[in-house]
Design a protein around this motif. Structure first.
Motif, mmCIF file in Angstrom:
data_model
loop_
_atom_site.group_PDB
_atom_site.id
_atom_site.type_symbol
_atom_site.label_atom_id
_atom_site.label_comp_id
_atom_site.label_asym_id
_atom_site.label_seq_id
_atom_site.Cartn_x
_atom_site.Cartn_y
_atom_site.Cartn_z
ATOM 1 N N GLY A 1 68.751 -137.949 28.135
ATOM 2 C CA GLY A 1 67.985 -136.712 28.166
ATOM 3 C C GLY A 1 66.533 -136.878 28.558
ATOM 4 N N PHE A 2 65.826 -135.787 28.401
ATOM 5 C CA PHE A 2 64.452 -135.675 28.860
ATOM 6 C C PHE A 2 63.463 -135.562 27.711
ATOM 7 C CE2 PHE A 2 67.018 -134.236 32.343
ATOM 8 C CZ PHE A 2 66.349 -134.674 33.471
ATOM 9 N N TYR A 3 62.305 -136.164 27.934
ATOM 10 C CA TYR A 3 61.119 -135.901 27.120
ATOM 11 C C TYR A 3 60.111 -135.276 28.077
ATOM 12 C CZ TYR A 3 62.809 -138.370 23.044
ATOM 13 O OH TYR A 3 63.530 -138.733 21.937
ATOM 14 N N LEU A 4 59.647 -134.084 27.742
ATOM 15 C CA LEU A 4 58.755 -133.321 28.605
ATOM 16 C C LEU A 4 57.297 -133.607 28.283
ATOM 17 C CD1 LEU A 4 60.548 -129.882 28.088
ATOM 18 C CD2 LEU A 4 61.116 -131.665 29.732
ATOM 19 N N VAL A 5 56.460 -133.619 29.307
ATOM 20 C CA VAL A 5 55.020 -133.719 29.071
ATOM 21 C C VAL A 5 54.613 -132.429 28.367
ATOM 22 C CG1 VAL A 5 52.733 -133.874 30.125
ATOM 23 C CG2 VAL A 5 54.646 -135.203 31.071
ATOM 24 N N ASP A 6 54.022 -132.553 27.187
ATOM 25 C CA ASP A 6 53.597 -131.375 26.422
ATOM 26 C C ASP A 6 52.425 -130.710 27.130
ATOM 27 O OD1 ASP A 6 52.310 -129.629 24.524
ATOM 28 O OD2 ASP A 6 53.402 -130.664 22.945
ATOM 29 N N GLU A 7 52.573 -129.437 27.441
ATOM 30 C CA GLU A 7 51.521 -128.722 28.169
ATOM 31 C C GLU A 7 50.227 -128.620 27.371
ATOM 32 O OE1 GLU A 7 53.062 -125.053 29.730
ATOM 33 O OE2 GLU A 7 54.804 -126.069 30.584
ATOM 34 N N ALA A 8 50.328 -128.565 26.047
ATOM 35 C CA ALA A 8 49.140 -128.455 25.206
ATOM 36 C C ALA A 8 48.468 -129.813 24.981
ATOM 37 C CB ALA A 8 49.501 -127.826 23.864
ATOM 38 N N LYS A 9 49.262 -130.873 24.974
ATOM 39 C CA LYS A 9 48.755 -132.226 24.747
ATOM 40 C C LYS A 9 49.237 -133.080 25.911
ATOM 41 C CE LYS A 9 49.059 -131.980 19.734
ATOM 42 N NZ LYS A 9 49.626 -132.595 18.535
ATOM 43 N N GLN A 10 48.467 -133.172 26.954
ATOM 44 C CA GLN A 10 48.889 -133.838 28.183
ATOM 45 C C GLN A 10 49.199 -135.329 28.033
ATOM 46 O OE1 GLN A 10 49.496 -132.525 31.452
ATOM 47 N NE2 GLN A 10 49.658 -130.719 30.189
ATOM 48 N N ASN A 11 48.894 -135.910 26.886
ATOM 49 C CA ASN A 11 49.169 -137.333 26.680
ATOM 50 C C ASN A 11 50.267 -137.549 25.643
ATOM 51 O OD1 ASN A 11 47.749 -136.484 24.473
ATOM 52 N ND2 ASN A 11 46.408 -138.272 24.381
ATOM 53 N N GLU A 12 51.166 -136.555 25.555
ATOM 54 C CA GLU A 12 52.246 -136.645 24.582
ATOM 55 C C GLU A 12 53.511 -136.054 25.177
ATOM 56 O OE1 GLU A 12 51.707 -136.377 20.053
ATOM 57 O OE2 GLU A 12 52.309 -134.350 20.640
ATOM 58 N N LEU A 13 54.641 -136.653 24.831
ATOM 59 C CA LEU A 13 55.947 -136.162 25.258
ATOM 60 C C LEU A 13 56.607 -135.428 24.103
ATOM 61 C CD1 LEU A 13 57.122 -139.500 26.895
ATOM 62 C CD2 LEU A 13 56.415 -137.434 28.135
ATOM 63 N N VAL A 14 57.363 -134.391 24.430
ATOM 64 C CA VAL A 14 58.124 -133.644 23.427
ATOM 65 C C VAL A 14 59.572 -133.603 23.897
ATOM 66 C CG1 VAL A 14 57.580 -131.378 24.451
ATOM 67 C CG2 VAL A 14 58.227 -131.528 22.039
ATOM 68 N N VAL A 15 60.491 -133.737 22.952
ATOM 69 C CA VAL A 15 61.904 -133.788 23.309
ATOM 70 C C VAL A 15 62.318 -132.527 24.074
ATOM 71 C CG1 VAL A 15 62.862 -132.792 21.163
ATOM 72 C CG2 VAL A 15 64.184 -134.492 22.461
ATOM 73 N N GLY A 16 63.148 -132.738 25.070
ATOM 74 C CA GLY A 16 63.681 -131.656 25.893
ATOM 75 C C GLY A 16 65.194 -131.694 25.851
ATOM 76 N N PRO A 17 65.846 -131.146 26.868
ATOM 77 C CA PRO A 17 67.313 -131.119 26.899
ATOM 78 C C PRO A 17 67.891 -132.541 26.876
ATOM 79 C CG PRO A 17 66.412 -129.645 28.561
ATOM 80 C CD PRO A 17 65.263 -130.437 28.010
ATOM 81 N N TYR A 18 68.921 -132.735 26.048
ATOM 82 C CA TYR A 18 69.554 -134.049 25.958
ATOM 83 C C TYR A 18 70.973 -133.938 25.440
ATOM 84 C CZ TYR A 18 68.669 -134.145 20.856
ATOM 85 O OH TYR A 18 68.647 -133.878 19.504
#
Length: 164
Positions: free
Chosen positions: A56-73
């Motif tokens: 699956g994906f970890y998305l670049v968090d739009e609010a925190k550009q230096n952090e990934l947030v879990v996405g579809p998996y």
């Protein structure tokens, strides 16, 4: 088409990737929604390769550009957030380079979202403008599950799905 036999030889694996890449491109044709594309790609790759334990994906968090947030998996519970530079996913995001890790337990700073994970591959995902939008993460329960064939094909599939 479901693939049940494991593609152990590089030629077999490359052939299976070529086949599934065309299937993915056909299914995604005309779908503009990025999340739908990610969910479909995760599902199809998880189904195509039985060794893929978490896909699956970890998305670049739009609010925190230096952090990934879990996405579809597909798979067991994933980590919710991963800072750039931390673990295999964070390294792929920070370096914007595919990471092939034969033994995650030997990787400095590995994040154990599921202790059954033994090897991992993470590829950066770029949009049409070349901006990092996510990383694509695949874990396996066996060591040495991924190689350069996986890296090349995953990069090709991701480029076609998100940067084309």
């Amino acid at each position: 088409m479901s693939y049940v036999a494991r593609a152990d030889r590089p030629a077999d694996k490359a052939a299976r990737y070529a086949e599934v890449a065309e299937e993915i491109a056909s299914v995604l044709d005309g779908e503009p929604n990025r999340i739908a594309r990610m969910a479909t790609l995760s599902s199809m790759l998880a189904d195509a390769f039985p060794a893929f334990f978490w896909t699956g994906f970890y998305l670049v968090d739009e609010a925190k550009q230096n952090e990934l947030v879990v996405g579809p998996y597909q798979g067991t519970l994933g980590c919710l957030r991963i800072p750039f530079g931390r673990g295999v996913c964070g390294a792929a995001a920070a370096q914007q380079k595919t990471q092939v890790v034969p033994d995650v337990h030997a990787f400095p700073g590995h994040i154990a979202c599921d202790s059954r994970s033994a090897s991992e591959i993470v590829a950066p995902v770029f949009d049409a403008e070349g901006k990092l939008i996510a990383v694509f993460d695949v874990d396996a329960t066996e060591k040495n599950a991924f190689d350069q064939v996986d890296a090349e094909w995953l990069e090709r599939i991701l480029q076609r799905a998100f940067a084309a």
